[in-house]
Enzyme design. Structure first.
Site, PDB file in Angstrom:
ATOM      1  N   TYR A 219      74.424  40.862 -85.744  1.00 30.62           N
ATOM      2  CA  TYR A 219      73.276  41.703 -85.372  1.00 30.62           C
ATOM      3  C   TYR A 219      71.995  40.889 -85.521  1.00 30.62           C
ATOM      4  O   TYR A 219      71.955  39.906 -86.267  1.00 30.62           O
ATOM      5  CB  TYR A 219      73.226  42.971 -86.234  1.00 30.62           C
ATOM      6  CG  TYR A 219      73.337  42.755 -87.723  1.00 30.62           C
ATOM      7  CD1 TYR A 219      72.247  42.335 -88.483  1.00 30.62           C
ATOM      8  CD2 TYR A 219      74.542  42.978 -88.387  1.00 30.62           C
ATOM      9  CE1 TYR A 219      72.345  42.156 -89.852  1.00 30.62           C
ATOM     10  CE2 TYR A 219      74.656  42.798 -89.765  1.00 30.62           C
ATOM     11  CZ  TYR A 219      73.550  42.395 -90.483  1.00 30.62           C
ATOM     12  OH  TYR A 219      73.653  42.204 -91.837  1.00 30.62           O
ATOM     13  N   ASP A 298      74.530  46.789-108.143  1.00 31.87           N
ATOM     14  CA  ASP A 298      75.826  46.118-108.306  1.00 31.87           C
ATOM     15  C   ASP A 298      76.270  46.040-109.765  1.00 31.87           C
ATOM     16  O   ASP A 298      77.470  45.972-110.053  1.00 31.87           O
ATOM     17  CB  ASP A 298      75.764  44.686-107.733  1.00 31.87           C
ATOM     18  CG  ASP A 298      76.020  44.658-106.228  1.00 31.87           C
ATOM     19  OD1 ASP A 298      76.047  45.733-105.609  1.00 31.87           O
ATOM     20  OD2 ASP A 298      76.198  43.551-105.680  1.00 31.87           O
TER      21      ASP A 298
HETATM   22  C1  LIG Z   1      79.003  39.763 -97.250  1.00 26.51           C
HETATM   23  C2  LIG Z   1      78.122  40.856 -97.793  1.00 26.51           C
HETATM   24  C3  LIG Z   1      77.410  41.659 -96.902  1.00 26.51           C
HETATM   25  C4  LIG Z   1      76.634  42.712 -97.380  1.00 26.51           C
HETATM   26  N1  LIG Z   1      75.952  43.491 -96.487  1.00 26.51           N
HETATM   27  C5  LIG Z   1      75.244  44.558 -96.927  1.00 26.51           C
HETATM   28  C6  LIG Z   1      74.550  45.399 -96.016  1.00 26.51           C
HETATM   29  O1  LIG Z   1      74.568  45.157 -94.791  1.00 26.51           O
HETATM   30  N2  LIG Z   1      73.883  46.465 -96.506  1.00 26.51           N
HETATM   31  C7  LIG Z   1      73.832  46.762 -97.854  1.00 26.51           C
HETATM   32  O2  LIG Z   1      73.207  47.756 -98.256  1.00 26.51           O
HETATM   33  N3  LIG Z   1      74.474  45.953 -98.745  1.00 26.51           N
HETATM   34  C8  LIG Z   1      75.161  44.869 -98.326  1.00 26.51           C
HETATM   35  N4  LIG Z   1      75.785  44.050 -99.223  1.00 26.51           N
HETATM   36  C9  LIG Z   1      75.710  44.359-100.673  1.00 26.51           C
HETATM   37  C10 LIG Z   1      74.392  43.902-101.273  1.00 26.51           C
HETATM   38  O3  LIG Z   1      74.169  42.542-100.990  1.00 26.51           O
HETATM   39  C11 LIG Z   1      74.397  44.104-102.792  1.00 26.51           C
HETATM   40  O4  LIG Z   1      74.957  45.349-103.097  1.00 26.51           O
HETATM   41  C12 LIG Z   1      72.960  44.077-103.332  1.00 26.51           C
HETATM   42  O5  LIG Z   1      72.363  42.839-103.046  1.00 26.51           O
HETATM   43  C13 LIG Z   1      72.967  44.333-104.837  1.00 26.51           C
HETATM   44  O6  LIG Z   1      71.660  44.226-105.319  1.00 26.51           O
HETATM   45  P1  LIG Z   1      71.394  44.179-106.895  1.00 26.51           P
HETATM   46  O7  LIG Z   1      69.912  44.090-107.023  1.00 26.51           O
HETATM   47  O8  LIG Z   1      72.099  45.291-107.561  1.00 26.51           O
HETATM   48  O9  LIG Z   1      72.098  42.858-107.394  1.00 26.51           O
HETATM   49  P2  LIG Z   1      71.796  41.332-107.046  1.00 26.51           P
HETATM   50  O10 LIG Z   1      71.270  41.192-105.669  1.00 26.51           O
HETATM   51  O11 LIG Z   1      73.016  40.566-107.402  1.00 26.51           O
HETATM   52  O12 LIG Z   1      70.619  40.932-108.033  1.00 26.51           O
HETATM   53  C14 LIG Z   1      70.846  40.710-109.403  1.00 26.51           C
HETATM   54  C15 LIG Z   1      69.712  39.838-109.938  1.00 26.51           C
HETATM   55  O13 LIG Z   1      69.870  39.737-111.346  1.00 26.51           O
HETATM   56  C16 LIG Z   1      69.696  38.388-111.751  1.00 26.51           C
HETATM   57  N5  LIG Z   1      70.450  38.210-113.006  1.00 26.51           N
HETATM   58  C17 LIG Z   1      71.791  38.158-113.185  1.00 26.51           C
HETATM   59  N6  LIG Z   1      72.105  38.041-114.500  1.00 26.51           N
HETATM   60  C18 LIG Z   1      70.923  38.027-115.169  1.00 26.51           C
HETATM   61  C19 LIG Z   1      70.568  37.938-116.534  1.00 26.51           C
HETATM   62  N7  LIG Z   1      71.503  37.861-117.518  1.00 26.51           N
HETATM   63  N8  LIG Z   1      69.248  37.939-116.870  1.00 26.51           N
HETATM   64  C20 LIG Z   1      68.284  38.037-115.917  1.00 26.51           C
HETATM   65  N9  LIG Z   1      68.564  38.115-114.588  1.00 26.51           N
HETATM   66  C21 LIG Z   1      69.861  38.136-114.226  1.00 26.51           C
HETATM   67  C22 LIG Z   1      70.246  37.579-110.581  1.00 26.51           C
HETATM   68  O14 LIG Z   1      69.725  36.261-110.585  1.00 26.51           O
HETATM   69  C23 LIG Z   1      69.747  38.414-109.389  1.00 26.51           C
HETATM   70  O15 LIG Z   1      68.431  38.037-108.998  1.00 26.51           O
HETATM   71  C24 LIG Z   1      76.554  42.966 -98.778  1.00 26.51           C
HETATM   72  C25 LIG Z   1      77.243  42.137 -99.664  1.00 26.51           C
HETATM   73  C26 LIG Z   1      78.012  41.086 -99.185  1.00 26.51           C
HETATM   74  C27 LIG Z   1      78.739  40.215-100.163  1.00 26.51           C
END
Ligand SMILES: Cc1cc2nc3c(=O)[nH]c(=O)nc-3n(C[C@H](O)[C@H](O)[C@H](O)COP(=O)(O)OP(=O)(O)OC[C@H]3O[C@@H](n4cnc5c(N)ncnc54)[C@H](O)[C@@H]3O)c2cc1C
Length: 410
Positions: A219, A298
């Site tokens: 896309y 996540d």
């Molecule tokens: C192939 C693929 C395609 C996807 N496509 C989509 C989509 O089209 N639409 C959608 O909604 N979702 C999609 N997702 C899912 C999406 O990418 C994740 O669910 C989302 O990025 C999660 O965000 P988050 O902020 O919870 O975690 P993350 O993005 O993992 O962020 C966590 C942050 O915490 C930091 N961190 C980790 N441990 C520590 C620590 N101990 N101390 C301080 N900082 C720390 C990391 O460095 C990071 O910056 C996709 C995933 C994949 C793998």
């Protein structure tokens, strides 16, 4: 910084940054602890369905995102073995159906927009290069120990939100020491300038090709300049690290000539560089938190990307969390339990639905024929889209933010 209104957020991903903005909008001060010393998102796209775009618009991001998002007209589902269309979902009508658009965006652009908004806001401090190691709960709230290039330090607040992703340290310290489980799938991702694609592949649509054991999604992103390509296939190899470089040849092995049409294989062959992710999953967690500590995104409920909802659920979590804390700022632990009660059933339903889509997409033989017949004849595009109403029509709690401003008089 007044610690009586300070919330600590571990992680500056999409979930952590959205939560910070939502909390600041409700009058909290926020300290974000991010382990990375620079915030940069590896090149990949993301789909943001109306349930997520609605929240981002309410948080004031519409203007910054407008030049970089794309509004696809349809999701075009095609059968890999024949290359023929199975069904077309009219997501271009999302604004009318659900009151918010369906967007596709480069993750870096989304992250930059969130960061720009965070930096405009005097109540959010981001500490980069700050890895959360431990936390201690006490009568005044919670103290977090973190480490970075300049050594170890700590910071206090009334609550800690673990938005630290799949391998969450906060989750581990809350007592879940089990590692995420590999899902037996790998995802390869890449971006291409739109001009290099064959004209028939340059449509402003989300294209989904489904085949036995593999599927391919592409896309437009960055306002239509780039095309995001994601190839997902059954694969048990666990690549070391977060993502690893891969070649087109490696990806093509999973999309063989006898099962995939020339056009799809030519698209996979075009990029010189791909990045490979091993996909992981975790079973739903019964308890997300303890006292003034909870999880989000996540960290709480990683999900397979077969519904494109991982980031969307983190964004939904963020606004509900801010609402719960704003309602009971004097009792953060009670507020966080209310947040968890509000979010757990939905997040887990979406997690399970994503897992079901994995099986549905990758069917082969007679089961695939039956699936295609149901989609094409039994349901059709409108009804297929309606099956996702429960996800896309989600509304944030009514009193999360101030009402949207009235339109200017003409
Ligand atoms: C192939 C693929 C395609 C996807 N496509 C989509 C989509 O089209 N639409 C959608 O909604 N979702 C999609 N997702 C899912 C999406 O990418 C994740 O669910 C989302 O990025 C999660 O965000 P988050 O902020 O919870 O975690 P993350 O993005 O993992 O962020 C966590 C942050 O915490 C930091 N961190 C980790 N441990 C520590 C620590 N101990 N101390 C301080 N900082 C720390 C990391 O460095 C990071 O910056 C996709 C995933 C994949 C793998």
């Amino acid at each position: 910084m007044a610690s009586s209104r300070t919330i600590l957020v571990a992680g500056a991903g999409i979930g952590g940054l959205t939560a910070s903005l939502a909390l600041a909008a409700r009058g909290f001060r926020v300290v974000v602890l991010e382990q990375a010393s620079r915030l940069e998102e590896t090149g990949a796209g993301i789909q943001l369905s109306p349930n997520a775009s609605r929240v981002l618009i309410r948080l004031g991001l519409a203007e910054t995102l407008a030049p970089v998002v794309c509004v696809p007209d349809v999701v075009r589902v095609r059968k890999a073995s024949s290359g023929r269309d199975i069904v077309t979902l009219p997501i271009g009508r999302s604004e009318r159906y659900y009151g918010a658009p369906y967007w596709t965006v480069h993750r870096g652009d989304l992250q930059a927009a969130l960061l720009a908004k965070v930096r405009e806001c005097g109540d959010i401090e981001i500490k980069l290069g700050a890895r959360v190691d431990e936390f201690a709960i006490h009568p005044n709230g919670v103290t977090v120990a973190f480490s970075g290039p300049t050594g170890a330090s700590d910071v206090g607040g009334i609550a800690l939100i673990g938005a630290d992703g799949l391998r969450s340290q906060v989750r581990e310290k809350l007592g879940d020491a089990r590692p995420p489980r590999p899902a037996g799938r790998a995802a390869w991702r890449t971006l291409l300038p739109v001009q290099v694609l064959a004209p028939e592949l340059r449509t402003p649509s989300v294209n989904l090709w489904i085949g036995r054991g593999a599927h391919l999604v592409h896309y437009p992103v960055r306002g239509g300049e780039l095309v995001n390509i994601v190839a997902i296939a059954t694969d048990d190899t666990e690549a070391p690290g977060w993502s690893s470089p891969a070649s087109s040849g490696e990806v093509l092995q999973h999309f063989p000539e006898n099962r995939w049409p020339l056009g799809a294989r030519a698209l996979i062959a075009r990029p010189e560089r791909w990045l490979r992710w091993t996909l992981y999953d975790r079973p739903p967690l019964k308890k997300w938190g303890r006292g003034p500590v909870t999880l989000l995104g996540d960290a709480a409920h990683p999900m397979l990307p077969f519904l494109a909802q991982g980031a969307a659920m983190a964004i939904e979590d963020a606004i509900v969390l801010a609402d719960a804390l704003a309602k009971r700022p004097e009792a953060p632990a009670a507020a966080l339990r209310a947040y968890e009660r509000a979010r757990r059933p939905r997040d887990h339903d979406v997690q399970r639905a994503a897992r079901r889509n994995d099986r549905f997409y990758h069917l082969g033989g007679p089961m695939a024929l039956a699936r295609d017949l149901v989609m094409r004849v039994g349901l059709g595009g409108e009804l297929m889209l309606a099956r996702y109403d429960w996800i896309y029509d989600w509304q944030p709690p009514a009193d999360v933010l101030a009402p949207e401003p009235a339109p200017e008089p003409a």
